[in-house]
Each structure stands twice: as C-alpha cells, then as structure tokens.
Design a protein around this motif. Structure first.
Motif, mmCIF file in Angstrom:
data_model
loop_
_atom_site.group_PDB
_atom_site.id
_atom_site.type_symbol
_atom_site.label_atom_id
_atom_site.label_comp_id
_atom_site.label_asym_id
_atom_site.label_seq_id
_atom_site.Cartn_x
_atom_site.Cartn_y
_atom_site.Cartn_z
ATOM 1 N N LEU A 99 0.823 -1.217 0.000
ATOM 2 C CA LEU A 99 0.000 0.000 0.000
ATOM 3 C C LEU A 99 0.858 1.269 0.000
ATOM 4 O O LEU A 99 0.728 2.110 -0.905
ATOM 5 C CB LEU A 99 -0.961 -0.021 1.192
ATOM 6 N N PRO A 100 1.746 1.470 0.975
ATOM 7 C CA PRO A 100 2.589 2.676 0.903
ATOM 8 C C PRO A 100 3.628 2.597 -0.205
ATOM 9 O O PRO A 100 4.017 3.634 -0.763
ATOM 10 C CB PRO A 100 3.252 2.731 2.280
ATOM 11 N N MET A 101 4.076 1.367 -0.540
ATOM 12 C CA MET A 101 5.058 1.227 -1.612
ATOM 13 C C MET A 101 4.500 1.756 -2.937
ATOM 14 O O MET A 101 5.225 2.357 -3.736
ATOM 15 C CB MET A 101 5.471 -0.233 -1.771
ATOM 16 N N THR A 102 3.200 1.544 -3.160
ATOM 17 C CA THR A 102 2.567 2.045 -4.376
ATOM 18 C C THR A 102 2.712 3.557 -4.472
ATOM 19 O O THR A 102 3.081 4.104 -5.521
ATOM 20 C CB THR A 102 1.077 1.661 -4.398
ATOM 21 N N LEU A 103 2.423 4.245 -3.388
ATOM 22 C CA LEU A 103 2.519 5.701 -3.385
ATOM 23 C C LEU A 103 3.960 6.160 -3.578
ATOM 24 O O LEU A 103 4.224 7.155 -4.263
ATOM 25 C CB LEU A 103 1.952 6.263 -2.084
ATOM 26 N N ILE A 104 4.905 5.437 -2.967
ATOM 27 C CA ILE A 104 6.315 5.803 -3.091
ATOM 28 C C ILE A 104 6.790 5.661 -4.535
ATOM 29 O O ILE A 104 7.460 6.542 -5.075
ATOM 30 C CB ILE A 104 7.173 4.939 -2.143
ATOM 31 N N VAL A 105 6.433 4.540 -5.169
ATOM 32 C CA VAL A 105 6.877 4.308 -6.546
ATOM 33 C C VAL A 105 6.214 5.300 -7.497
ATOM 34 O O VAL A 105 6.829 5.740 -8.473
ATOM 35 C CB VAL A 105 6.597 2.851 -6.964
ATOM 36 N N ILE A 106 4.968 5.671 -7.231
ATOM 37 C CA ILE A 106 4.303 6.671 -8.073
ATOM 38 C C ILE A 106 5.057 7.992 -8.051
ATOM 39 O O ILE A 106 5.094 8.709 -9.053
ATOM 40 C CB ILE A 106 2.836 6.847 -7.626
ATOM 41 N N THR A 107 5.677 8.322 -6.929
ATOM 42 C CA THR A 107 6.468 9.560 -6.861
ATOM 43 C C THR A 107 7.835 9.429 -7.519
ATOM 44 O O THR A 107 8.589 10.409 -7.567
ATOM 45 C CB THR A 107 6.674 10.001 -5.397
ATOM 46 N N GLY A 108 8.162 8.232 -8.001
ATOM 47 C CA GLY A 108 9.450 8.029 -8.648
ATOM 48 C C GLY A 108 10.536 7.526 -7.718
ATOM 49 O O GLY A 108 11.710 7.485 -8.105
ATOM 50 N N GLU A 109 10.176 7.135 -6.496
ATOM 51 C CA GLU A 109 11.142 6.605 -5.535
ATOM 52 C C GLU A 109 10.863 5.121 -5.307
ATOM 53 O O GLU A 109 9.959 4.540 -5.919
ATOM 54 C CB GLU A 109 11.048 7.368 -4.200
ATOM 55 N N ILE A 110 11.638 4.486 -4.418
ATOM 56 C CA ILE A 110 11.429 3.085 -4.083
ATOM 57 C C ILE A 110 11.980 2.834 -2.689
ATOM 58 O O ILE A 110 12.873 3.556 -2.219
ATOM 59 C CB ILE A 110 12.105 2.157 -5.121
ATOM 60 N N ASP A 111 11.447 1.824 -2.013
ATOM 61 C CA ASP A 111 11.913 1.445 -0.678
ATOM 62 C C ASP A 111 12.176 -0.060 -0.666
ATOM 63 O O ASP A 111 11.244 -0.860 -0.623
ATOM 64 C CB ASP A 111 10.867 1.811 0.383
ATOM 65 N N PHE A 166 -5.746 4.432 1.887
ATOM 66 C CA PHE A 166 -4.705 4.775 0.909
ATOM 67 C C PHE A 166 -5.318 5.124 -0.444
ATOM 68 O O PHE A 166 -4.813 6.008 -1.149
ATOM 69 C CB PHE A 166 -3.717 3.622 0.768
ATOM 70 N N ALA A 167 -6.409 4.436 -0.818
ATOM 71 C CA ALA A 167 -7.065 4.733 -2.095
ATOM 72 C C ALA A 167 -7.676 6.126 -2.083
ATOM 73 O O ALA A 167 -7.607 6.857 -3.081
ATOM 74 C CB ALA A 167 -8.134 3.681 -2.382
ATOM 75 N N VAL A 168 -8.273 6.507 -0.960
ATOM 76 C CA VAL A 168 -8.850 7.850 -0.857
ATOM 77 C C VAL A 168 -7.751 8.908 -0.959
ATOM 78 O O VAL A 168 -7.890 9.917 -1.666
ATOM 79 C CB VAL A 168 -9.630 7.995 0.461
ATOM 80 N N VAL A 169 -6.637 8.671 -0.266
ATOM 81 C CA VAL A 169 -5.520 9.620 -0.322
ATOM 82 C C VAL A 169 -4.991 9.749 -1.742
ATOM 83 O O VAL A 169 -4.724 10.861 -2.233
ATOM 84 C CB VAL A 169 -4.397 9.166 0.628
ATOM 85 N N LEU A 170 -4.853 8.618 -2.433
ATOM 86 C CA LEU A 170 -4.241 8.632 -3.755
ATOM 87 C C LEU A 170 -5.180 9.120 -4.848
ATOM 88 O O LEU A 170 -4.772 9.854 -5.752
ATOM 89 C CB LEU A 170 -3.736 7.226 -4.100
ATOM 90 N N HIS A 171 -6.447 8.716 -4.762
ATOM 91 C CA HIS A 171 -7.354 8.944 -5.889
ATOM 92 C C HIS A 171 -8.428 10.004 -5.631
ATOM 93 O O HIS A 171 -9.128 10.379 -6.573
ATOM 94 C CB HIS A 171 -8.042 7.636 -6.276
ATOM 95 N N ALA A 172 -8.584 10.451 -4.396
ATOM 96 C CA ALA A 172 -9.683 11.374 -4.124
ATOM 97 C C ALA A 172 -9.265 12.626 -3.366
ATOM 98 O O ALA A 172 -10.125 13.404 -2.966
ATOM 99 C CB ALA A 172 -10.782 10.651 -3.335
ATOM 100 N N MET A 173 -7.972 12.819 -3.175
ATOM 101 C CA MET A 173 -7.509 13.991 -2.432
ATOM 102 C C MET A 173 -6.465 14.744 -3.245
ATOM 103 O O MET A 173 -5.768 14.153 -4.089
ATOM 104 C CB MET A 173 -6.928 13.572 -1.071
ATOM 105 N N PRO A 174 -6.326 16.048 -2.992
ATOM 106 C CA PRO A 174 -5.317 16.827 -3.721
ATOM 107 C C PRO A 174 -3.903 16.280 -3.570
ATOM 108 O O PRO A 174 -3.104 16.359 -4.506
ATOM 109 C CB PRO A 174 -5.437 18.219 -3.100
ATOM 110 N N ILE A 175 -3.593 15.698 -2.402
ATOM 111 C CA ILE A 175 -2.245 15.163 -2.205
ATOM 112 C C ILE A 175 -1.957 14.033 -3.183
ATOM 113 O O ILE A 175 -0.824 13.834 -3.615
ATOM 114 C CB ILE A 175 -2.058 14.683 -0.744
ATOM 115 N N GLY A 176 -3.014 13.281 -3.557
ATOM 116 C CA GLY A 176 -2.835 12.216 -4.530
ATOM 117 C C GLY A 176 -2.409 12.748 -5.884
ATOM 118 O O GLY A 176 -1.501 12.208 -6.537
ATOM 119 N N ARG A 177 -3.053 13.843 -6.314
ATOM 120 C CA ARG A 177 -2.646 14.462 -7.577
ATOM 121 C C ARG A 177 -1.210 14.973 -7.489
ATOM 122 O O ARG A 177 -0.469 14.955 -8.469
ATOM 123 C CB ARG A 177 -3.607 15.604 -7.921
ATOM 124 N N GLY A 178 -0.834 15.414 -6.292
ATOM 125 C CA GLY A 178 0.547 15.858 -6.096
ATOM 126 C C GLY A 178 1.544 14.718 -6.230
ATOM 127 O O GLY A 178 2.646 14.911 -6.753
#
Length: 335
Positions: free
Chosen positions: A58-70, A182-194
């Motif tokens: 779940l958090p790894m998805t958000l990290i990779v979307i930003t161009g990083e990795i853990d 995590f889905a709400v943060v990524l797909h339904a909030m301004p931070i997700g678009r960021g």
C-alpha cells in the motif's frame, strides 16, 4: 459511439482490468487442473500469505508513483520481529504495548530512509539498499540466531482467527480498511494528484505548490510503519520471532506493485491493480506449490513476472498511442 460505451471500452482497456482477468483465469484454471485449489483451506493460505505483502504494498505504491522506491521493507519487518521478541523475553507482556512500540520503531526506521532521501538528496534506491543490509544486520544484533516462540496461544490464534462462517482470516478486514484509506488519499484527495505530479516532474510539482520533500519523507515513514505492522502479523502468525523473518519479501512486494501497473519511472498506477496483483501472485504461487513445482522454479516465475510487469504496461501504452494516432490519421482527411 455513445459516451457510456466509450467509458466501458476505456475501462476494459486498462492494465488493472488485465490483471483482474488474469487473476480470475489463474484461479479457474487452477481449480480445474490442480487438486485442492478449489478448497476453502487453499484460499485461507492465499490470504494469510497475501496479508503482509498487501500491507507493505500500500505505501510502496505511493512511493513508486512519486518516482522513488523502498527496498528496506523486508528488513524493517525482520528488525521489528526481533525487537518484539526481545521485548517479550525482557518482560513486556502487553500485546497492545508491543504493537505500539513496533509501529513506532517502524516509523523511526522509515524516517531514517526519508531523511537520507529528502534531507540529503540521495537516491532512494541506493539508500534503501544500504538500510536493507543495515536493518537486517541490526535484527541479528538484537536477537542473534535465537527464535522466540513462547507467545501466548491467545495471541497467535487471534491473529489468524477466521471470520465467522468462513476460513478467511479477520485481518483481511484491517487490510481492506487500510486499502480504502490509501485509495482515498491517492485517488480522491489533492495530495494524490501531487504524488502523480511528483512522479511525472518533481520540479514542476514543486513550482505548483507541492512540498515534495516533506511529502516523500512522510511516505517513507508510512512505509516503515506498515512494514512494522506486517512484522507484528508475521510474528503472531508463525508464533516465532526470528531475525531472518521476511527475508526476500521485498521482491514479492515490488513485483506486485509493478505487475499492478505502477510505472517504475513514477507518475502512473492505481491501487486496484496492485491489490489484484498481490492476489494473483498469491494464487499462482500456492497453486504451483500444490502442483509440486520446485521452489527455485517459483523464484524464476516471480522474476519473470517482475520483468513482464515492467515491459507489459509500457508496451500496452505504446500500442494504445499507436492506435490513437492511426485513428487520428484516418479521421483527419475526411474532416
């Protein structure tokens, strides 16, 4: 073509749907050709195996979307297990306190990764490869080669207790609730678009008002905390705290994230495809184990899927672009 039909066609053409269809196909073929795949016991083990992978993915998805990795996630899990075992041996007998301390430890370990990446501007790949080794080494420093396995049976049985009337562990509800968050943060909030903006162009995202460094820092903190939660579940499921718990799990997590359609270059992906990929890998692995496929072959298959997950979405995007250009070229003369 009407708008609803066009939307359906666009939805069916997404990589998420491809992964979902592959999951259904593997499940059906496995049930028809391999004894035991259709049994409730099989699906119980699939879910038990998928839970820690899904928690970390779940958090790894958000990290990779930003161009990083853990890549340190499995080592964070192992260190969490070791510290949890050592605390239990030292007399900390409250499960809520152990869980709270484990989550705090995971958040601190994630913050260390985030500090090096965002504070010092180091590449996340290099940083987390280093902390992968560092955290695993610290796990052996804390617990050595010992295995702490004398946890109360009430703890261990509760961790894998099934939902009433089913064989599915209740922890799947925790995963589902966190997935919604995590889905709400990524797909339904301004931070997700960021996050998507950072993956496409971090400099442009910064000029548009996104705090790139702070956002990435907290993503690494979340990754550490979720890895620690996976470590707690791992310890209680197997009733054993060992320094080598979760070794190699980062490969399964990265494979699931990339197979789910998240671009390794950032800027593209969705949680639905990632969760479908977690389930697909779990079903495939357990089905092949029932078919007596050697463990080395399973590793080869996982690696092949990892390569396919990088190549597949890019090839699909290229084909869609060519088709769009062909349609544009065909329509232009008549218009």
């Amino acid at each position: 073509m009407s708008e609803p039909v066009a939307r359906i066609r666009r939805a069916l053409g997404t990589w998420d749907v491809v992964v979902l269809l592959a999951l259904v196909a593997v499940a059906v073929i496995g049930a028809l050709t391999i004894d035991g795949v259709a049994s409730p016991r099989f699906w119980r083990f699939v879910v038990l195996e998928a839970i820690p992978i899904a928690l970390i993915a779940l958090p790894m998805t958000l990290i990779v979307i930003t161009g990083e990795i853990d890549l340190s996630v499995a080592s964070v899990l192992g260190l969490t297990c070791s510290v949890m075992g050592q605390l239990w041996v030292s007399g900390v007998t409250s499960l809520p306190l152990l869980i709270a301390l484990a989550l705090l430890l995971g958040a601190v370990l994630g913050a260390v990764n985030g500090l090096f990446v965002t504070g010092f501007g180091l590449p996340s790949l290099a940083v987390t490869i280093g902390t992968l080794a560092l955290y695993r080494g610290l796990a052996y420093v804390v617990l050595g080669d010992r295995a702490v396995a004398n946890y109360p049976t009430t703890w261990t049985t509760t961790a894998i207790k099934p939902l009433p009337g089913t064989t599915i562990p209740w922890m799947i509800l925790v995963v589902a609730a966190l997935a919604v968050v995590f889905a709400v943060v990524l797909h339904a909030m301004p931070i997700g678009r960021g996050l998507y903006a950072m993956g496409n162009n971090a400099e442009a995202a910064r000029f548009s008002g996104v705090n790139v460094r702070l956002t990435k820092f907290w993503l690494f903190v979340a990754s550490g905390a979720m890895s620690a939660l996976a470590g707690v579940f791992w310890t209680l499921r197997f009733a054993s705290a060992r320094a080598d718990n979760g070794s190699g799990l980062e490969l399964a997590v990265v494979a699931a994230v990339l197979l789910g359609g998240v671009s390794i270059f950032g800027g593209r992906g969705a949680l639905l495809g990632v969760l479908a990929a977690v389930a697909l890998l779990g079903v495939l692995r357990n089905a092949l184990q029932l078919a007596y496929v050697p463990a080395n072959t399973l590793t080869v298959i996982t690696g092949s899927l990892l390569i396919a997950s990088v190549v597949g979405p890019n090839v699909a995007a290229m084909l869609r672009e060519r088709l769009r250009r062909r349609r544009t070229t065909t329509v232009s003369p008549s218009s």
